[in-house]
Design a protein around this motif. Structure first.
Motif, mmCIF file in Angstrom:
data_model
loop_
_atom_site.group_PDB
_atom_site.id
_atom_site.type_symbol
_atom_site.label_atom_id
_atom_site.label_comp_id
_atom_site.label_asym_id
_atom_site.label_seq_id
_atom_site.Cartn_x
_atom_site.Cartn_y
_atom_site.Cartn_z
ATOM 1 N N ASP A 192 -4.253 -13.754 -9.551
ATOM 2 C CA ASP A 192 -5.696 -13.814 -9.298
ATOM 3 C C ASP A 192 -6.012 -14.750 -8.142
ATOM 4 N N LYS A 193 -5.251 -15.837 -8.028
ATOM 5 C CA LYS A 193 -5.494 -16.788 -6.942
ATOM 6 C C LYS A 193 -4.740 -16.426 -5.670
ATOM 7 N N PHE A 194 -3.627 -15.700 -5.837
ATOM 8 C CA PHE A 194 -2.812 -15.329 -4.674
ATOM 9 C C PHE A 194 -2.506 -13.833 -4.739
ATOM 10 N N PRO A 195 -3.504 -12.975 -4.507
ATOM 11 C CA PRO A 195 -3.296 -11.522 -4.633
ATOM 12 C C PRO A 195 -2.283 -10.955 -3.644
ATOM 13 N N ALA A 196 -1.997 -11.657 -2.558
ATOM 14 C CA ALA A 196 -1.019 -11.151 -1.583
ATOM 15 C C ALA A 196 0.410 -11.272 -2.087
ATOM 16 N N TRP A 197 0.622 -12.053 -3.139
ATOM 17 C CA TRP A 197 1.983 -12.294 -3.627
ATOM 18 C C TRP A 197 2.538 -11.058 -4.328
ATOM 19 N N ASN A 198 3.756 -10.679 -3.989
ATOM 20 C CA ASN A 198 4.498 -9.659 -4.723
ATOM 21 C C ASN A 198 5.982 -9.859 -4.417
ATOM 22 N N SER A 199 6.821 -9.062 -5.041
ATOM 23 C CA SER A 199 8.259 -9.260 -4.883
ATOM 24 C C SER A 199 8.726 -8.976 -3.454
ATOM 25 N N ASP A 216 -11.260 2.677 -0.562
ATOM 26 C CA ASP A 216 -11.477 3.634 -1.649
ATOM 27 C C ASP A 216 -10.659 4.903 -1.487
ATOM 28 N N ASP A 217 -10.132 5.162 -0.274
ATOM 29 C CA ASP A 217 -9.384 6.396 -0.031
ATOM 30 C C ASP A 217 -7.862 6.204 -0.084
ATOM 31 N N TRP A 218 -7.404 4.985 -0.317
ATOM 32 C CA TRP A 218 -5.974 4.720 -0.265
ATOM 33 C C TRP A 218 -5.193 5.606 -1.222
ATOM 34 N N PHE A 219 -5.727 5.827 -2.410
ATOM 35 C CA PHE A 219 -4.993 6.593 -3.413
ATOM 36 C C PHE A 219 -5.755 7.856 -3.836
ATOM 37 N N ASP A 220 -6.527 8.382 -2.899
ATOM 38 C CA ASP A 220 -7.216 9.661 -3.079
ATOM 39 C C ASP A 220 -6.260 10.757 -2.620
ATOM 40 N N ARG A 221 -5.848 11.638 -3.532
ATOM 41 C CA ARG A 221 -4.828 12.642 -3.222
ATOM 42 C C ARG A 221 -5.297 13.657 -2.178
ATOM 43 N N LYS A 222 -6.591 13.766 -1.967
ATOM 44 C CA LYS A 222 -7.086 14.712 -0.975
ATOM 45 C C LYS A 222 -7.194 14.091 0.425
ATOM 46 N N LEU A 263 0.819 -1.205 0.000
ATOM 47 C CA LEU A 263 0.000 0.000 0.000
ATOM 48 C C LEU A 263 0.853 1.255 0.000
ATOM 49 N N SER A 264 2.035 1.195 0.605
ATOM 50 C CA SER A 264 2.867 2.392 0.740
ATOM 51 C C SER A 264 4.227 2.246 0.090
ATOM 52 N N VAL A 265 4.418 1.239 -0.777
ATOM 53 C CA VAL A 265 5.728 0.973 -1.364
ATOM 54 C C VAL A 265 5.592 0.729 -2.860
ATOM 55 N N ILE A 266 6.510 1.318 -3.643
ATOM 56 C CA ILE A 266 6.578 1.019 -5.070
ATOM 57 C C ILE A 266 7.972 0.494 -5.392
ATOM 58 N N GLU A 267 8.105 -0.103 -6.566
ATOM 59 C CA GLU A 267 9.345 -0.790 -6.945
ATOM 60 C C GLU A 267 9.623 -0.534 -8.422
ATOM 61 N N ALA A 268 10.916 -0.432 -8.765
ATOM 62 C CA ALA A 268 11.337 -0.290 -10.163
ATOM 63 C C ALA A 268 12.676 -0.984 -10.344
ATOM 64 N N THR A 269 12.861 -1.585 -11.505
ATOM 65 C CA THR A 269 14.139 -2.194 -11.861
ATOM 66 C C THR A 269 14.906 -1.207 -12.734
ATOM 67 N N HIS A 270 16.121 -0.860 -12.328
ATOM 68 C CA HIS A 270 16.885 0.195 -13.008
ATOM 69 C C HIS A 270 18.335 -0.224 -13.153
ATOM 70 N N ARG A 271 18.903 0.002 -14.324
ATOM 71 C CA ARG A 271 20.334 -0.251 -14.539
ATOM 72 C C ARG A 271 21.117 1.018 -14.238
ATOM 73 N N ASP A 324 3.893 2.601 8.353
ATOM 74 C CA ASP A 324 2.838 3.563 8.039
ATOM 75 C C ASP A 324 1.506 3.057 8.607
ATOM 76 N N GLU A 325 1.183 3.522 9.803
ATOM 77 C CA GLU A 325 -0.050 3.081 10.457
ATOM 78 C C GLU A 325 -1.263 3.848 9.939
ATOM 79 N N PHE A 326 -1.029 5.040 9.396
ATOM 80 C CA PHE A 326 -2.152 5.887 8.984
ATOM 81 C C PHE A 326 -2.997 5.214 7.908
ATOM 82 N N ILE A 327 -2.325 4.600 6.929
ATOM 83 C CA ILE A 327 -3.081 4.053 5.797
ATOM 84 C C ILE A 327 -3.996 2.918 6.239
ATOM 85 N N LYS A 328 -3.653 2.273 7.360
ATOM 86 C CA LYS A 328 -4.497 1.183 7.845
ATOM 87 C C LYS A 328 -5.830 1.698 8.378
#
Length: 778
Positions: A502-509, A309-315, A216-224, A300-304
């Motif tokens: 789709d079967k394991f939505p919790a999975w990520n890197s 619907d408000d997770w990515f609402d800029r306001k 919810l609060s982390v993004i990732e990118a692969t960069h050389r 980040d306790e706030f986002i919890k």
């Protein structure tokens, strides 16, 4: 017994003494204990039928227990009888006390036959550094980070590991990569990189899908990163939180390691879209190579507290949306690596240049270097000066030459009598130092270890034990968990698995990295604390952070930092409850009792099943967990009697883990079908669920201890185990059992063994063999 019989007997042999002969098996006892049980086997294992490729006739004579050519067959018989796989269903099973008497009689005969046999240390092919060993050696030699796994082709594997000398060859393509790496690494180490004329910018954003969300609060990118150097990293942080919202800690990670963190303000600024006010910025040194970068809020306790619907609402929320790299910029501080390598000013004269080159060569070659080798390297300095370049350019060329030399790329051990297979000898202290460091650290000896080896005291048992303890306490010993456990337990495969989102939505890197971290931390704790080997099977603790704790349903854990926790129930225990193991033993869309059962046989019990017969049809995936349970489909799938003979044990073990889904989460249903985790082993023992499975495996603790010993010895030696290694394995096991099966004790015993401290020559016929023999130590 503290000292091995093999070394004592070897010393006696050198003194022209004769070791006493072992007692032969009692023919009367053999006829009473063994032959009656084998009468049951004759019909299926006669020369004309030879079921499973086994003919029982050669084993009907007591002398077969003493003959090495029959040992492998006897050990196969013991495994099958002990596990209950033989006799097969439908054949009358002898009473358990008769089977126990057979096993005890045969094992005692083996002990007597091996009691005075000299342990053959074998020999190891000259070993090329694999990718991880190369990268770690460069790190410790030059202080330069290098991701060999991203720049070099993958290493071949043998006997389950990628450090086996027989398969580590050099192709022309790899040699080209070595040449290019040497040029880059030498320039980087000496601070002689060429910088681009202007800083380069690279931008990664969620909206363009060049960055991806891993929480919810982390993004990732692969960069050389194309050049080692300083970079400005900017982060897009759009949005705002409530007026009373507290600042939040913001972190930046590279390849799973936190590089920097800082607090960022989240209160309203009046500018909720991109602007200078919605950016965070860091200035950091980054190493060249392909890396995975993450950016996000820590704890980040706030986002919890926000609705979905408000997770990515800029306001209503502030979040991370982009990462931008700008650079490189010339270093603003002196190059520390350069200062460490150039121990004196090369401009002061030839003596300084010689000292620098000699010290580099000694460390790169991991041994003392001769005057002629130093003179050859100094020729590169003269060549550079002759072409109008400076002394330091010449030293760069000399360093390049070291990095492509066989003395650097290979670990070579010298035999006084290379063609005499009977000429066993202790390896030199210098060779022992490299065996130690690449076993425990996957890297070169450090200055202290090399110095002890050079003064000839490393082989002294007290000094050796002191050095091993020092090395195990060093942070570089984490390599044993990453590389040995990573391959033994197959958790390295996490990098190649792709669970169905789709079967394991919790999975990520990020979750994948957490899974890997748990098992490595657990392994290193077992080693550091000398925990008993049985804890691998049923430990009531593990290591988690908030993300993994949520997957496991463990309360009271917050934050990304790992910590040791007590497991709250018997749902989990030991490594078989680790999500890493459970994920790599599943298909992308579902679990597989067969894969998990096979995993247990291979990696826990050391009894791998034979390959499956050809043309076995696949399961109907659409029906699994809907029209029919996985168990029902598999019952139909293995209706063939040939399949059933192997699957009886394998699937019973695997089904016991069905309460975990494809990424290791606890479950009671598989889709619409209730989970049935019960099974019956070939010996008639019923079990259901992980807790009962752990109890069954603990009953087979000697088999597990043997498996870990064989895997450890294979990895430590860099070769597959042969029939003659059985004696070494047995003697290690005897000592480890006497001390309570401590894992650290096992590592010490592997290092004390003749196989680790000695080697021998080989006959010409062995040298020309087309392939190494398979492991036959059981």
């Amino acid at each position: 017994m503290i000292r091995s019989t093999s070394i004592a007997c070897f010393a006696a042999m050198l003194a022209l003494a004769v070791c006493p002969a072992a007692a032969a098996p009692d023919p009367g006892a053999f006829a009473e204990v063994v032959q009656p049980l084998f009468e049951v086997c004759a019909a299926c294992h006669s020369p004309s039928v030879a079921s499973g490729g086994m003919i029982i006739e050669p084993f009907l004579a007591p002398s077969s227990l003493e003959e090495q050519e029959h040992r492998e067959g006897w050990e196969r018989i013991l495994r099958k009888v002990r596990s209950g796989e033989m006799p097969p269903p439908g054949i009358p099973r002898p009473p358990a006390e008769h089977v126990d008497a057979l096993v005890e009689f045969v094992e005692h005969a083996f002990e007597e036959a091996d009691r005075y046999v000299e342990a053959d240390p074998g020999r190891v092919t000259a070993r090329r550094l694999n990718r991880i060993e190369y990268a770690n050696t460069i790190r410790d030699l030059l202080g330069v980070p290098f991701h060999a796994e991203k720049d070099f082709p993958s290493d071949d594997r043998g006997h389950g590991f990628d450090n086996i000398g027989d398969v580590l060859t050099i192709s022309p393509f790899l040699m080209e990569k070595y040449m290019a790496a040497a040029e880059h690494l030498a320039a980087t180490a000496l601070g002689m990189n060429r910088w681009p004329a202007e800083p380069v910018e690279a931008d990664y954003q969620l909206k363009y899908r060049t960055a991806r969300r891993v929480g919810l609060s982390v993004i990732e990118a692969t960069h050389r990163v194309n050049w080692d150097g300083e970079y400005t990293i900017r982060f897009g942080l759009p949005g705002e939180r409530a007026e009373d919202a507290a600042p939040v800690e913001f972190g930046f990670w590279m390849d799973g390691k936190l590089l920097h963190s800082m607090p960022v303000e989240t209160k309203p600024s009046g500018l909720v879209y991109f602007s200078p006010h919605s950016l965070a910025e860091m200035r950091l040194n980054l190493p060249a190579g392909d890396h995975v970068f993450r950016a996000g809020f820590i704890n980040d306790e706030f986002i919890k507290t926000l609705p979905r619907d408000d997770w990515f609402d800029r306001k209503k929320n502030k979040f991370v949306e982009s990462i931008t790299f700008v650079g490189p910029f010339p270093p603003t501080v002196d190059n520390v690596r350069r200062q460490e390598i150039l121990s004196c000013d090369p401009g002061t004269g030839p003596r300084c240049v010689r000292d620098i080159v000699a010290n580099l060569a000694r460390r790169a070659y991991r041994r003392p270097v001769s005057d002629s080798e130093i003179a050859d390297l100094l020729q590169f300095v003269e060549i550079a000066k002759g072409e109008g370049m400076g002394v330091e350019e010449g030293m760069r060329l000399a360093l390049q030459a070291m990095l492509v030399s066989p003395n650097f790329l290979f670990r070579v051990e010298v035999d006084p009598d290379p063609t005499d297979p009977a000429a066993a000898h202790r390896i030199s202290d210098i060779e022992l130092a490299s065996r130690l460091s690449y076993f425990l650290w996957s890297s070169m000896p450090d200055d202290e270890l090399l110095a002890v080896a050079e003064d000839g005291t490393l082989s002294d048992p007290d000094v050796l034990e002191e050095q091993v303890e020092r090395m195990l306490a060093d942070e570089k010993a984490v390599a044993l968990g990453e590389n040995f456990a990573g391959q033994w337990l197959q958790i390295r495969n996490l990098h190649s698995v792709t669970p169905d989102p789709d079967k394991f939505p919790a999975w990520n890197s990020a979750l994948r990295d957490d899974m890997m971290a748990e098992t490595v931390l657990f392994f290193n704790h077992m080693l550091r604390e000398n925990r008993p080997l049985g804890d691998f099977l049923d430990a009531d603790f593990t290591f988690v952070n908030d993300r993994l704790a949520q997957l496991y349903g463990i309360d009271g854990v917050s934050g990304p930092e790992f910590r040791q926790v007590a497991l709250p129930s018997d749902e989990r225990g030991g490594i078989l409850g680790h999500a890493s193991v459970l994920t790599v033993t599943s298909y992308p869309s579902r679990t597989s009792p067969t894969i998990r059962g096979k995993y247990l046989l291979e990696n826990i019990l050391g009894a791998p099943p034979p390959p499956p017969p050809p043309d076995v049809p696949a399961l109907e995936e659409a029906a699994v967990a809907s029209a029919a349970s996985l168990r029902e489909q598999m019952e139909q799938h293995r209706s063939n009697a040939v399949c059933a003979s192997c699957h009886a044990r394998m699937d019973a073990l695997g089904f016991a883990l069905e309460t975990y889904d494809g990424i290791g989460r606890w479950r009671t249903k598989d889709g619409d079908m209730p989970v049935d985790a019960s099974g019956v082993l070939p010996n008639g023992k019923a079990l259901s669920g992980p807790a009962e499975l752990r109890a069954v495996l603990k009953e087979d603790l000697p088999d597990f201890a043997r498996t870990v010993t064989e895997k450890s010895l294979t990895y430590a030696l860099g070769r597959g185990l042969e029939r003659f290694d059985r004696i070494t394995v047995n003697r290690i096991l005897d000592r480890v059992e006497a001390t309570g099966y401590g894992f650290r004790d096992l590592v010490h015993e592997v290092i004390r063994s003749p196989a680790f401290q000695m080697r021998r020559g080989e006959a010409v016929a062995e040298q020309t063999a087309s392939a190494p023999k398979e492991v036959a130590s059981r």
